[in-house]
Design an enzyme around this catalytic site. Structure first.
Site, PDB file in Angstrom:
ATOM      1  N   GLU A 174      27.041  22.437  47.407  1.00  0.00           N
ATOM      2  CA  GLU A 174      26.931  21.885  48.766  1.00  0.00           C
ATOM      3  C   GLU A 174      26.613  22.965  49.788  1.00  0.00           C
ATOM      4  O   GLU A 174      27.311  23.134  50.791  1.00  0.00           O
ATOM      5  CB  GLU A 174      28.231  21.146  49.146  1.00  0.00           C
ATOM      6  CG  GLU A 174      28.427  19.866  48.351  1.00  0.00           C
ATOM      7  CD  GLU A 174      29.617  19.025  48.810  1.00  0.00           C
ATOM      8  OE1 GLU A 174      30.480  19.561  49.518  1.00  0.00           O
ATOM      9  OE2 GLU A 174      29.675  17.841  48.460  1.00  0.00           O
ATOM     10  N   GLU A 365      28.094  14.583  41.843  1.00  0.00           N
ATOM     11  CA  GLU A 365      29.408  14.197  42.374  1.00  0.00           C
ATOM     12  C   GLU A 365      29.298  12.841  43.051  1.00  0.00           C
ATOM     13  O   GLU A 365      28.355  12.606  43.805  1.00  0.00           O
ATOM     14  CB  GLU A 365      29.920  15.190  43.427  1.00  0.00           C
ATOM     15  CG  GLU A 365      30.424  16.484  42.882  1.00  0.00           C
ATOM     16  CD  GLU A 365      31.062  17.360  43.951  1.00  0.00           C
ATOM     17  OE1 GLU A 365      31.752  16.837  44.856  1.00  0.00           O
ATOM     18  OE2 GLU A 365      30.855  18.583  43.878  1.00  0.00           O
TER      19      GLU A 365
END
Ligand code: BG6
Length: 471
Positions: A174, A365
């Site tokens: 991320e 995810e």
């Protein structure tokens, strides 16, 4: 229909589940100095480890000593892959050493071999919300160009050691969380940086990102040198930011808000800085350390695929001062932690990103954090099944109806682990319930939830058990 080799699996991050924070030569990482928080109380970042404070990542769920039984359970669910990260400070305890810590390398050999024994492919992130604390403390983390050298040394050691065992890699988890400079969690976990009073945090953030882009691009190039078959992806947090209304100004606000998320993938996928960012730097007179050589490296190190997380969406409303402000979406329900539940958002983002770049997409995810009730040796987590089922259905639509190339799906989390944002185990995501008290007593403390069997069925039918529900 999903491809036969679709990568079903589950995901975790070393700092959130391994435990053994100071065992077999591992050095402290930036998350080892983060205390426990809660939904309404942020975690503290302390100066070193302070006696008497609670540091949940130190124990995690003690995967370090339970990896065999955990991987066996993943195999029972039918995992084709397992997304995990390597703890950088297990391999280089301080971060600036020449020689790696052999014990650390051996641990991942053992984990990967255990996965491969069951035909589970490891999918590995090199830096998932952690780096050696020493690098943050002594070098200032990624505000320092030297990080590139340390990271590449670490990455190269990993590529060489695990060539033949690991095909899919990701560099920074991320990476686009850095854009949110108001939450100290992001720069600390993502880059080992705490912004100073009076500094222009936004300018520093772009500098940090630049160094990470170089490191990531060099890692892509190095991986190919080690083994041409290796695939290196970026890893982005991709939640759509819809226009709050059909007012054209809100539509424009949405574009500006999404630019901030896409800035990172635009650089990592296209190999150059986007015009909208260059304009912003000019407007704000940012003076960044960017050389022509850097730009050449970024150009030659574009990623092979796009790994991303999807949990929630939000909306953007026009705002005179800042182009936009984020506003909760009144049309979607929320979890107990206030995260919007929006399955359609997953199909939406798969479409938008695939159309933008055309690279294979890997959903690494997606999941539902909830308070679970452990009763009679299990958890009836029908809310989690509902959440995941609705999201998988959207993936099937994106593949079947929209033609998006999706490599795989690894829900968060394979097993209950410590929440990144709050440090709680109580914010549970896993298919397997972890009883921390049992773990502390030296037992496994692992119990299958209802979602375990649900997921097993989804994997064994390659999603076909849900296809009649695609509307
Ligand atoms: C992602 C992170 O942002 O969200 C994970 O990559 C994290 O590390 C996950 O655990 C869920 O967030 P949280 O804060 O609920 O654990």
């Amino acid at each position: 229909m999903l491809k036969k080799d679709f990568l079903w699996g589950g995901a975790v991050a070393a700092n959130q589940y391994e435990g053994a924070w100071n065992i077999d030569g591992k050095g402290p990482s930036v998350t080892d100095v983060m205390t426990k928080g809660s939904v309404d109380h942020p975690r503290d970042i302390t100066e070193g480890v302070i006696e008497g404070r609670e540091y949940p990542n130190h124990l995690g769920i003690d995967f370090y000593h339970h990896y065999q039984e955990d991987i066996k359970l993943f195999a029972e669910m039918g995992f084709k892959c397992f997304r995990l990260s390597i703890a950088w400070s297990r391999i280089f305890p301080r971060g600036d050493e020449k020689e790696p810590n052999e014990k650390g390398l051996e641990f991942y050999d053992a984990v990967f071999d255990e996965c491969l024994k069951y035909g589970i492919q490891p999918v590995v992130t090199l830096s998932h919300f952690e780096m050696p604390y020493y690098l943050a403390h002594e070098y200032g983390g990624w505000r320092n160009r030297k990080m590139i050298t340390f990271f590449i040394h670490y990455a190269t050691v990993c590529f060489k050691r695990y060539a033949g065992k690991v095909k899919y890699w990701m560099t920074f988890n991320e990476i686009n969380n850095l854009i949110d400079i108001d939450n100290p969690f992001n720069a600390w976990t993502g880059a080992g940086v705490l912004y100073k009073d009076g500094e222009n945090a936004e300018e520093t953030m772009y500098q940090i990102s630049h160094y990470q882009f170089i490191a990531s691009a060099l890692a892509v190039q190095e991986a190919k040198r080690v083994d041409k078959e290796m695939q290196v992806g970026c890893m982005l947090h991709f939640g759509p930011i819809y226009p709050y209304s059909c007012d054209p100004k809100d539509a424009m606000a949405s574009i500006k808000a999404m630019d901030r998320r896409f800035f990172f993938s635009d650089v990592q996928v296209r190999g150059k800085y986007p015009e909208y960012t260059k304009k912003l730097w000019q407007r704000k007179d940012f003076q960044l350390d960017i050389t022509d050589e850097d730009l050449a490296v970024i150009k030659d190190g574009t990623v092979d695929y796009i790994g991303f997380s999807y949990y929630k969406s939000t909306t953007a409303k026009f705002d005179k001062e800042n182009d936009f402000k984020e506003v909760p979406n009144p049309n979607v329900p929320k979890s107990d932690w206030g995260w919007a539940i929006d399955p359609t958002g997953l199909r939406y983002i798969l479409n938008v990103v695939y159309e933008r770049y055309g690279l294979p997409m890997f959903i690494v995810e997606n999941g539902f954090g909830a308070y679970d009730k452990f009763e009679n040796g299990t958890v009836n987590d029908n809310y989690r099944i509902e959440y995941l089922e609705k999201h998988v259905l959207e993936v099937l639509k994106a593949v079947d109806l929209d033609g998006v190339n999706v490599l795989g799906y690894t829900p968060w989390a394979a097993i209950d682990i410590i929440s990144a944002s709050t440090g709680e185990i109580e914010k549970r995501y896993g298919f397997i319930y972890v009883d921390q008290d049992e773990v502390k007593q030296g037992r496994a403390g692992r119990h299958k939830k209802a979602s375990f069997d649900w997921y097993k069925n989804v994997i064994s039918t390659n999603g076909a058990c849900l296809t009649d529900k695609v509307g």
